[in-house]
Scaffold this active site. Sequence first.
Site, PDB file in Angstrom:
ATOM      1  N   LYS A 158       0.811  -1.187   0.000  1.00 41.91           N
ATOM      2  CA  LYS A 158       0.000   0.000   0.000  1.00 41.91           C
ATOM      3  C   LYS A 158       0.859   1.256   0.000  1.00 41.91           C
ATOM      4  CE  LYS A 158      -3.537  -2.193   2.836  1.00 41.91           C
ATOM      5  NZ  LYS A 158      -4.197  -2.169   4.146  1.00 41.91           N
ATOM      6  N   GLY A 159       2.082   1.133   0.467  1.00 40.08           N
ATOM      7  CA  GLY A 159       2.921   2.293   0.718  1.00 40.08           C
ATOM      8  C   GLY A 159       3.206   3.175  -0.475  1.00 40.08           C
ATOM      9  N   GLU A 194       7.876   1.510  -5.759  1.00 41.35           N
ATOM     10  CA  GLU A 194       7.898   1.179  -4.332  1.00 41.35           C
ATOM     11  C   GLU A 194       8.063   2.456  -3.517  1.00 41.35           C
ATOM     12  OE1 GLU A 194       6.967  -0.537  -1.918  1.00 41.35           O
ATOM     13  OE2 GLU A 194       8.214  -2.326  -1.970  1.00 41.35           O
ATOM     14  N   ASP A 195       7.595   2.429  -2.283  1.00 44.53           N
ATOM     15  CA  ASP A 195       7.750   3.583  -1.410  1.00 44.53           C
ATOM     16  C   ASP A 195       9.171   3.687  -0.884  1.00 44.53           C
ATOM     17  OD1 ASP A 195       7.485   1.320   0.207  1.00 44.53           O
ATOM     18  OD2 ASP A 195       6.017   2.203   1.563  1.00 44.53           O
ATOM     19  N   ASP A 242      14.485  -0.826   1.599  1.00 47.32           N
ATOM     20  CA  ASP A 242      15.152  -0.937   2.895  1.00 47.32           C
ATOM     21  C   ASP A 242      16.008  -2.200   2.882  1.00 47.32           C
ATOM     22  OD1 ASP A 242      15.901  -0.817   5.568  1.00 47.32           O
ATOM     23  OD2 ASP A 242      13.874  -0.759   6.356  1.00 47.32           O
ATOM     24  N   LYS A 296      17.114   3.431   1.432  1.00 51.40           N
ATOM     25  CA  LYS A 296      17.813   3.373   2.717  1.00 51.40           C
ATOM     26  C   LYS A 296      18.928   2.325   2.616  1.00 51.40           C
ATOM     27  CE  LYS A 296      15.034   3.015   6.311  1.00 51.40           C
ATOM     28  NZ  LYS A 296      14.291   2.466   7.484  1.00 51.40           N
ATOM     29  N   VAL A 307      10.784   5.786   9.014  1.00 50.62           N
ATOM     30  CA  VAL A 307      10.117   6.955   8.458  1.00 50.62           C
ATOM     31  C   VAL A 307       8.657   6.674   8.130  1.00 50.62           C
ATOM     32  CG1 VAL A 307      12.243   7.968   7.564  1.00 50.62           C
ATOM     33  CG2 VAL A 307      10.931   6.423   6.119  1.00 50.62           C
ATOM     34  N   ASP A 335       3.912   3.916   6.338  1.00 55.24           N
ATOM     35  CA  ASP A 335       3.131   3.770   7.564  1.00 55.24           C
ATOM     36  C   ASP A 335       3.903   3.068   8.671  1.00 55.24           C
ATOM     37  OD1 ASP A 335       1.596   0.641   7.838  1.00 55.24           O
ATOM     38  OD2 ASP A 335       3.021   1.094   6.253  1.00 55.24           O
ATOM     39  N   ARG A 349       0.102   7.310   7.002  1.00 56.26           N
ATOM     40  CA  ARG A 349       0.233   7.373   5.543  1.00 56.26           C
ATOM     41  C   ARG A 349      -0.191   8.732   4.992  1.00 56.26           C
ATOM     42  NH1 ARG A 349       1.135   2.214   3.529  1.00 56.26           N
ATOM     43  NH2 ARG A 349       0.227   0.486   4.699  1.00 56.26           N
TER      44      ARG A 349
END
Length: 186
Positions: A49-50, A105-106, A109, A137, A159, A165, A171
């Site tokens: 969802k990000g 993608e948000d 990581d 990141k 973050v 989220d 969000r």
Amino acid sequence: MDSTSMLYQDVESELLVTKEKIAERVRELGRQIARDYEGRDLVVVSILKGSVLFFSDLIREIDMPLTIDFMQASSYGNAAQSSGFVHIKKDLDRDIEGKDVLLVEDIVDSGRTLAYLKTMLKERGANSIRVATLLDKPEGRQVEMEADYVGFIIPNAFVVGYGLDYAEKYRNIPEIGILRPRVYQG
């Protein structure tokens, strides 16, 4: 940032990325992607969802015909750290064989989710698979995974905002900020 806003009460006072910087960078990425994929059959896939806010803004900045689709994959659940296991909650609705796929993608990581998705989609016959991420990141990387289009490189902090989220909250913050540790450390 409005320090009196309830929306920001769990976010550190100094923002990492303002909404103005986000908008500017999304425009730049959209122009670059349109140049790179000119004349190609592009499918842009939002990793839910990000990425939904970044994805929505980004596709409006890509000045060329394209199709969209959605996937939902997670290695976090409601935790602050990756579980190491990638779970597909929603798969693509269309065949991608012979298509150029851009995964949106948000944040990259650990890299596990995107590495897994790239391998899976390549096996389905995608012509090419690239990744656009709002945030990268690198300090969090646990597998070799590099995004092709990066909005911002950020430090190894938890973050939230602009689609990102913690336990499905935050969000709707229009900027990127660091979540106060007291929130996720219990």
